[in-house]
Scaffold this active site. Structure first.
Site, mmCIF file in Angstrom:
data_model
loop_
_atom_site.group_PDB
_atom_site.id
_atom_site.type_symbol
_atom_site.label_atom_id
_atom_site.label_comp_id
_atom_site.label_asym_id
_atom_site.label_seq_id
_atom_site.Cartn_x
_atom_site.Cartn_y
_atom_site.Cartn_z
ATOM 1 N N LYS A 72 43.537 1.223 107.186
ATOM 2 C CA LYS A 72 44.225 1.036 108.542
ATOM 3 C C LYS A 72 44.020 -0.175 109.044
ATOM 4 C CE LYS A 72 41.874 2.756 112.218
ATOM 5 N NZ LYS A 72 41.995 1.931 113.277
ATOM 6 N N ASN A 73 42.945 -0.994 109.005
ATOM 7 C CA ASN A 73 42.685 -1.904 109.908
ATOM 8 C C ASN A 73 43.400 -3.322 109.058
ATOM 9 O OD1 ASN A 73 41.860 -0.639 112.137
ATOM 10 N ND2 ASN A 73 39.676 -1.229 111.720
ATOM 11 N N ARG A 115 45.243 0.406 120.684
ATOM 12 C CA ARG A 115 44.652 -1.047 121.074
ATOM 13 C C ARG A 115 45.317 -2.054 120.001
ATOM 14 N NH1 ARG A 115 41.111 -3.230 124.121
ATOM 15 N NH2 ARG A 115 41.041 -5.063 122.496
ATOM 16 N N CYS A 160 38.180 1.406 126.510
ATOM 17 C CA CYS A 160 38.366 2.691 125.693
ATOM 18 C C CYS A 160 36.952 3.298 125.525
ATOM 19 C CB CYS A 160 38.971 2.336 124.265
ATOM 20 S SG CYS A 160 38.346 1.583 123.072
ATOM 21 N N ARG A 169 36.797 -3.623 126.227
ATOM 22 C CA ARG A 169 37.519 -4.258 124.879
ATOM 23 C C ARG A 169 38.405 -5.410 125.352
ATOM 24 N NH1 ARG A 169 38.794 -0.283 120.125
ATOM 25 N NH2 ARG A 169 38.911 -1.983 118.831
ATOM 26 N N PRO A 170 37.821 -6.782 125.864
ATOM 27 C CA PRO A 170 38.623 -7.847 126.489
ATOM 28 C C PRO A 170 39.632 -8.491 125.362
ATOM 29 C CG PRO A 170 36.441 -8.710 126.047
ATOM 30 C CD PRO A 170 36.393 -7.136 125.783
ATOM 31 N N ILE A 171 40.659 -9.200 125.686
ATOM 32 C CA ILE A 171 41.466 -9.793 125.015
ATOM 33 C C ILE A 171 41.547 -11.348 125.054
ATOM 34 C CG2 ILE A 171 43.058 -7.866 124.186
ATOM 35 C CD1 ILE A 171 45.300 -8.980 126.090
ATOM 36 N N ASP A 172 40.701 -11.821 125.927
ATOM 37 C CA ASP A 172 40.621 -13.093 126.340
ATOM 38 C C ASP A 172 40.714 -14.070 125.312
ATOM 39 O OD1 ASP A 172 37.893 -11.997 125.935
ATOM 40 O OD2 ASP A 172 37.100 -13.798 126.371
ATOM 41 N N LEU A 173 40.151 -13.700 124.263
ATOM 42 C CA LEU A 173 40.130 -14.840 122.823
ATOM 43 C C LEU A 173 41.562 -14.784 122.226
ATOM 44 C CD1 LEU A 173 36.694 -13.605 121.008
ATOM 45 C CD2 LEU A 173 37.116 -15.760 122.433
ATOM 46 N N ASP A 221 32.021 0.006 112.451
ATOM 47 C CA ASP A 221 32.810 1.326 112.375
ATOM 48 C C ASP A 221 32.159 2.055 111.335
ATOM 49 O OD1 ASP A 221 34.737 0.185 113.782
ATOM 50 O OD2 ASP A 221 36.165 -0.594 112.028
ATOM 51 N N ILE A 249 28.091 -5.234 118.018
ATOM 52 C CA ILE A 249 29.244 -5.485 118.401
ATOM 53 C C ILE A 249 29.964 -4.946 119.508
ATOM 54 C CG2 ILE A 249 31.936 -5.734 117.274
ATOM 55 C CD1 ILE A 249 29.951 -7.115 115.688
ATOM 56 N N ARG A 275 43.872 9.566 113.752
ATOM 57 C CA ARG A 275 44.097 8.180 114.082
ATOM 58 C C ARG A 275 43.922 7.571 112.659
ATOM 59 N NH1 ARG A 275 42.734 5.550 119.371
ATOM 60 N NH2 ARG A 275 43.836 3.946 118.406
HETATM 61 N N1 EPU Z 1 36.164 -9.682 122.161
HETATM 62 C C1 EPU Z 1 35.985 -10.453 123.218
HETATM 63 N N2 EPU Z 1 37.127 -10.820 123.435
HETATM 64 C C2 EPU Z 1 38.400 -10.753 122.686
HETATM 65 C C3 EPU Z 1 38.196 -9.848 121.852
HETATM 66 C C4 EPU Z 1 37.139 -9.288 121.282
HETATM 67 O O1 EPU Z 1 35.184 -10.503 123.747
HETATM 68 O O2 EPU Z 1 39.399 -11.143 123.021
HETATM 69 C C5 EPU Z 1 34.523 -8.994 121.652
HETATM 70 C C6 EPU Z 1 34.664 -7.434 121.637
HETATM 71 O O3 EPU Z 1 34.808 -6.975 122.856
HETATM 72 C C7 EPU Z 1 33.806 -7.153 120.732
HETATM 73 C C8 EPU Z 1 33.976 -8.294 119.696
HETATM 74 O O4 EPU Z 1 34.453 -9.337 120.274
HETATM 75 O O5 EPU Z 1 32.521 -7.080 121.387
HETATM 76 C C9 EPU Z 1 34.358 -7.962 118.548
HETATM 77 O O6 EPU Z 1 35.745 -7.318 118.605
HETATM 78 P P1 EPU Z 1 36.994 -7.482 117.950
HETATM 79 O O7 EPU Z 1 38.052 -8.270 118.563
HETATM 80 O O8 EPU Z 1 36.574 -7.959 116.610
HETATM 81 O O9 EPU Z 1 37.553 -6.113 117.626
HETATM 82 P P2 EPU Z 1 39.018 -5.772 117.364
HETATM 83 O O10 EPU Z 1 39.752 -6.660 116.638
HETATM 84 O O11 EPU Z 1 39.683 -5.167 118.631
HETATM 85 C C10 EPU Z 1 38.465 -4.515 115.073
HETATM 86 C C11 EPU Z 1 39.092 -3.180 114.509
HETATM 87 C C12 EPU Z 1 38.033 -1.872 115.145
HETATM 88 C C13 EPU Z 1 36.677 -2.605 114.858
HETATM 89 C C14 EPU Z 1 36.453 -4.028 115.312
HETATM 90 C C15 EPU Z 1 35.093 -4.394 114.914
HETATM 91 C C16 EPU Z 1 41.438 -3.165 114.262
HETATM 92 C C17 EPU Z 1 42.932 -2.835 114.563
HETATM 93 N N3 EPU Z 1 40.413 -2.736 114.770
HETATM 94 O O12 EPU Z 1 38.918 -4.214 116.439
HETATM 95 O O13 EPU Z 1 38.244 -0.837 114.346
HETATM 96 O O14 EPU Z 1 35.777 -1.745 115.267
HETATM 97 O O15 EPU Z 1 37.447 -5.012 114.909
HETATM 98 O O16 EPU Z 1 34.861 -4.806 113.402
HETATM 99 O O17 EPU Z 1 41.204 -3.999 113.279
HETATM 100 C C18 EPU Z 1 38.029 1.359 114.171
HETATM 101 O O18 EPU Z 1 38.699 1.453 113.226
HETATM 102 O O19 EPU Z 1 37.724 2.223 114.449
HETATM 103 C C19 EPU Z 1 38.154 0.232 115.067
HETATM 104 C C20 EPU Z 1 37.529 0.392 116.346
#
Ligand code: EPU
Length: 424
Positions: free
Chosen positions: A22-23, A93, A117, A122-126, A308, A330, A400
């Site tokens: 999926k991811n 997301r 969620c 789950r911020p998107i600042d990065l 996960d 995480i 999902r």
């Molecule tokens: N984070 C920040 N700022 C950002 C983005 C992330 O501080 O801008 C933090 C997050 O809050 C978290 C950490 O960085 O603490 C890692 O988050 P990441 O961004 O890697 O997560 P993601 O990309 O949103 C993906 C998977 C998730 C999985 C995580 C961690 C997808 C679509 N989703 O999420 O999958 O848990 O990586 O491996 O790839 C799932 O499949 O159930 C799922 C939630």
């Protein structure tokens, strides 16, 4: 609303085919926005999230056609719309993965900010910081992140955050940088196999990316990306879930289409608690025949133990012979399953980002509530071994990310039914 009725106690035996990841599929599908010509993707799992991504892409002018056996064809037909609105993004997301491609290809991206969620904030600042470093201007507009750039220019950036690297931020920056002018270096890039798969897909379309799978990814921008035919990697989280299903029922499960090299941290911990995991030709055989040992697990970015699979392994450790310690590095709040597992007789005590798991002799069936995708999988696993009947409500969460999990489990001998009751 669908729910699962599970009668616990059956030892699982037989072979199961693991689906596409999926991811990996979601960002690769989003990357179709970047490409001229048709994308033909194989091994795309038939999941609610994948259908949501198709819907979002259709809305953004990309046609999609699903063929039998997991093939999806995608083609950009119209580049006018650059807006992924709240109605679409709040459902999933991973919609945020269209941000980089829209900006790079259409020079503008308007994507609703995903809220928090069930697994936490789950911020998107990065994502935004990386795209700004490539030259985008950003403003917030009624809850949407609006990014614009006449052109993107490669640069060096550090993409680490307070919890380490970010999977989808790395994906977004890599996709945008693929069409930027010059070289981009992403330091502290996510090393997850899904990021490597996206890079390999982009390269198959004509991108020039190296270093994928390591924390330093280099992207040499190109003028154009073309269509291609590509096969998505197998889902390591689905595979890990079925490994635990075999272990928790003291059964013997053979996994087909599973890449053991993506699961080494999981295999290491499972072996440590006493689960047997062996290769047999193309198959991975997982078996267990005795009470398991307790252990200590900390989730980490890849190649560490994946967040996960934290909920699912917690279900397994509930039945170990002693106390285990599970720490979530995480998503420190990703523990919605703790209360529900306790309803089944588990002895779990949460202390900050850590859960102390006191092993018990048995779990006892009860109605429980799924709160998110992986938590629901943990409840199903616990139900497979709990004495009596377990009802797992709100299984739309599990749909999902798992393709017909109940059918796959039934083929292995589980007593699990999908039933429906009028919406609450
Ligand atoms: N984070 C920040 N700022 C950002 C983005 C992330 O501080 O801008 C933090 C997050 O809050 C978290 C950490 O960085 O603490 C890692 O988050 P990441 O961004 O890697 O997560 P993601 O990309 O949103 C993906 C998977 C998730 C999985 C995580 C961690 C997808 C679509 N989703 O999420 O999958 O848990 O990586 O491996 O790839 C799932 O499949 O159930 C799922 C939630």
């Amino acid at each position: 609303m669908d729910y699962f009725q599970i009668s616990g106690g059956k030892r699982l035996r037989g072979a199961v085919e693991i689906g596409g990841a999926k991811n990996a599929a979601l960002p690769i599908m989003a990357a179709s926005i970047l490409c001229e010509g048709e994308i033909v993707l194989h091994n795309v799992p038939d999941l609610a999230d994948v259908r949501t991504m198709e819907h979002l892409l259709n809305h953004l002018g990309v046609s999609s056609k699903r063929e039998p056996n997991g093939t999806v064809r995608l083609k950009v037909e119209d580049e006018m719309n650059c807006h992924a609105d709240y109605e679409l993004v709040r459902r999933m997301r991973a919609s945020v993965c269209v941000m980089g491609p829209l900006l790079a290809k259409r020079r503008k991206s308007q994507v609703s900010m995903p809220g928090g969620c069930a697994i936490g904030d789950r911020p998107i600042d990065l994502h935004v910081a990386g795209l700004r470093a490539l030259g985008a201007d950003m403003e917030l507009m009624s809850g949407d992140v609006l990014l614009k750039a006449k052109r993107l220019t490669g640069t060096e950036m550090f993409l680490g955050g307070p919890f380490g690297s970010s999977v989808t931020a790395t994906a977004n920056i890599m996709m945008a940088a693929a069409l930027a002018e010059g070289r981009t270096i992403i330091e502290s890039a996510a090393c997850e196999p899904e990021v490597t798969d996206l890079a390999n897909f982009l390269n198959a379309c004509g991108a020039q990316i190296t270093g994928q799978g390591s924390p330093r990814i280099t992207v040499e921008g190109v003028k154009q990306l073309n269509g291609c035919e590509y096969t998505v990697i197998p889902d390591r989280i689905e595979a890990g879930t079925f490994m635990i299903a075999g272990a928790i029922t003291n059964g013997e499960v053979r996994l087909r289409n599973c890449r053991l090299e993506h699961l080494l941290a999981v295999v290491d911990r499972l072996r440590q608690v006493g689960v047997n995991i062996e290769r047999d030709g193309e198959e991975i055989v997982v078996s267990s025949s005795r009470r398991l040992e307790p252990t200590t697990i900390t989730t980490q970015p890849y190649p560490g133990f994946p967040t996960d699979l934290q909920a699912q392994v917690m279900a397994l450790l509930c039945l170990a012979d002693g106390n285990s310690v599970l720490t979530e590095k995480i998503y420190p709040d990703r523990f919605m399953h703790v209360g529900e597992l306790n309803r089944l007789g588990a002895q779990l005590r949460k202390e900050g980002p850590t859960v102390i798991v006191e092993g018990v002799k048995r779990l006892i069936g009860a109605p429980v509530m799924a709160s998110d995708l992986r938590a629901s999988a943990a409840l199903v696993l616990a139900g497979l071994v709990a004495k009596g009947e377990t009802l797992v409500n709100r299984v739309y969460h599990i749909d999902r990310g798992y393709d017909r999990i109940e059918r796959k489990l039934r083929m292995l001998g589980a007593d699990i039914e999908r039933l429906s009751r009028p919406d609450e």
